[in-house]
Motif scaffolding. Structure first.
Motif, short mmCIF file in Angstrom:
data_model
loop_
_atom_site.label_atom_id
_atom_site.label_comp_id
_atom_site.label_asym_id
_atom_site.label_seq_id
_atom_site.Cartn_x
_atom_site.Cartn_y
_atom_site.Cartn_z
N ASN A 45 0.92 -1.30 -0.04
CA ASN A 45 0.03 0.09 -0.04
C ASN A 45 0.75 1.27 -0.22
O ASN A 45 0.40 2.28 0.08
N SER A 46 2.13 1.14 -0.22
CA SER A 46 2.85 2.23 -0.25
C SER A 46 2.80 3.12 -1.16
O SER A 46 2.96 4.68 -1.21
N THR A 47 2.35 2.56 -2.20
CA THR A 47 2.10 3.47 -3.65
C THR A 47 0.70 4.28 -3.46
O THR A 47 0.91 5.51 -3.63
N PHE A 48 -0.13 3.62 -2.70
CA PHE A 48 -1.26 4.56 -2.39
C PHE A 48 -1.01 5.67 -1.51
O PHE A 48 -1.51 6.73 -1.75
N PHE A 49 -0.10 5.19 -0.47
CA PHE A 49 0.27 6.21 0.60
C PHE A 49 0.87 7.40 -0.04
O PHE A 49 0.53 8.64 -0.02
N GLN A 50 1.72 7.30 -1.17
CA GLN A 50 2.53 8.27 -1.78
C GLN A 50 1.81 8.97 -2.71
O GLN A 50 1.92 10.34 -2.88
N LYS A 51 0.77 8.38 -3.50
CA LYS A 51 -0.34 9.19 -4.33
C LYS A 51 -1.03 10.10 -3.42
O LYS A 51 -1.25 11.11 -4.12
N GLN A 52 -1.59 9.79 -2.26
CA GLN A 52 -2.37 10.39 -1.55
C GLN A 52 -1.55 11.72 -1.04
O GLN A 52 -2.00 12.70 -0.94
N MET A 53 -0.20 11.50 -0.57
CA MET A 53 0.25 12.43 -0.04
C MET A 53 1.13 13.43 -1.01
O MET A 53 1.29 14.70 -0.95
#
Length: 184
Positions: A45-53
Motif C-alpha cells: 500500500n505504499s504506492t497508495f500512500f505516496q499518491k495520496q500525500m
C-alpha cells in the motif's frame, strides 16, 4: 476531523482497506497539515500512500505532521515513503514531523537508522512549537554533537535532538535540544 475533500479536492476518491488517512489543517503552522494514519504501511500500500500525500503536497501543504498513534506497522518500504516526502518538501521550505509513534514502529525507524533524519515529537503542541521556531532553525546551536552513552560510554555522534538507539549497548538515549543526554 475535517472533510478530506474540502481540504484537498479529490483526496477521498481512492481508498485502501489497510491504511486510512485523515487530514486536518494545522492552525498555527504555515502551509501545515496534520495527517492521521491508521493501519499499516508496507510494500503493497505504499504506492497508495505516496499518491495520496502527493495530492496533499500539490495542494500547497509543505509542513507535514504525521500522527502515527494508530499506525500499527511500517515496513522499510513505508519508511522509504516518508523519506520521499521529506526530499520533496525540504527544497520548498517545508519539513516533516512524526508524532506519537508506537514503540514497535519507532523500533523499525531506529533499526534502519532513519530516526535521525526525522523530527519525532510526542504531542501536537511540540510539533506546532517546532514549526513556530522556524522548523529546526534552533537546531544549529549545539549540533552536531559527540556524546557518550550513559550506559556503556560509547562515543556517538548526534546531528539533532531526539531519541536514538546506542549502537554499542542498544539502549535508547534521549538528547534534548540543548544537548542534554538521558536514558529513554
Amino acid at each position: 476531523m475535517d472533510d478530506n475533500n474540502a481540504i484537498v479536492p479529490g483526496f477521498d476518491l481512492e481508498k485502501d482497506d489497510s491504511l486510512t488517512i485523515s487530514l486536518r489543517k494545522a492552525e498555527g503552522i504555515n502551509k501545515g497539515i496534520f495527517v492521521y494514519l491508521s493501519g499499516y504501511i508496507d510494500t503493497y500500500n505504499s504506492t497508495f500512500f505516496q499518491k495520496q500525500m502527493t495530492k496533499v503536497i500539490e495542494a500547497g501543504f509543505i509542513n507535514l505532521v504525521f500522527n502515527c498513534s494508530s499506525l500499527n506497522y511500517v515496513s522499510s518500504t513505508g519508511i522509504g515513503s516518508f523519506t520521499v516526502f521529506l526530499k520533496v518538501v525540504k527544497p520548498k521550505g517545508g519539513d516533516v514531523v512524526l508524532l506519537e509513534i508506537q514503540p514497535k514502529v519507532y523500533e523499525v525507524f531506529q533499526l534502519l537508522g532513519f530516526s535521525q533524519f526525522f523530527n519525532i515529537k510526542n504531542t501536537a503542541d511540540e510539533a506546532i512549537a517546532y514549526f513556530s521556531n522556524g522548523a529546526g532553525a534552533s537546531d544549529n546551536s549545539v549540533f552536531p554533537l559527540i556524546i557518550s552513552c550513559p550506559v556503556c560510554n560509547k562515543k556517538l555522534r548526534a546531528i539533532k535532538s531526539g531519541r536514538f538507539r546506542c549502537s554499542g549497548c542498544r539502549s535508547i538515549i534521549a538528547i534534548s535540544e540543548a544537548g542534554d543526554v538521558s536514558l529513554g
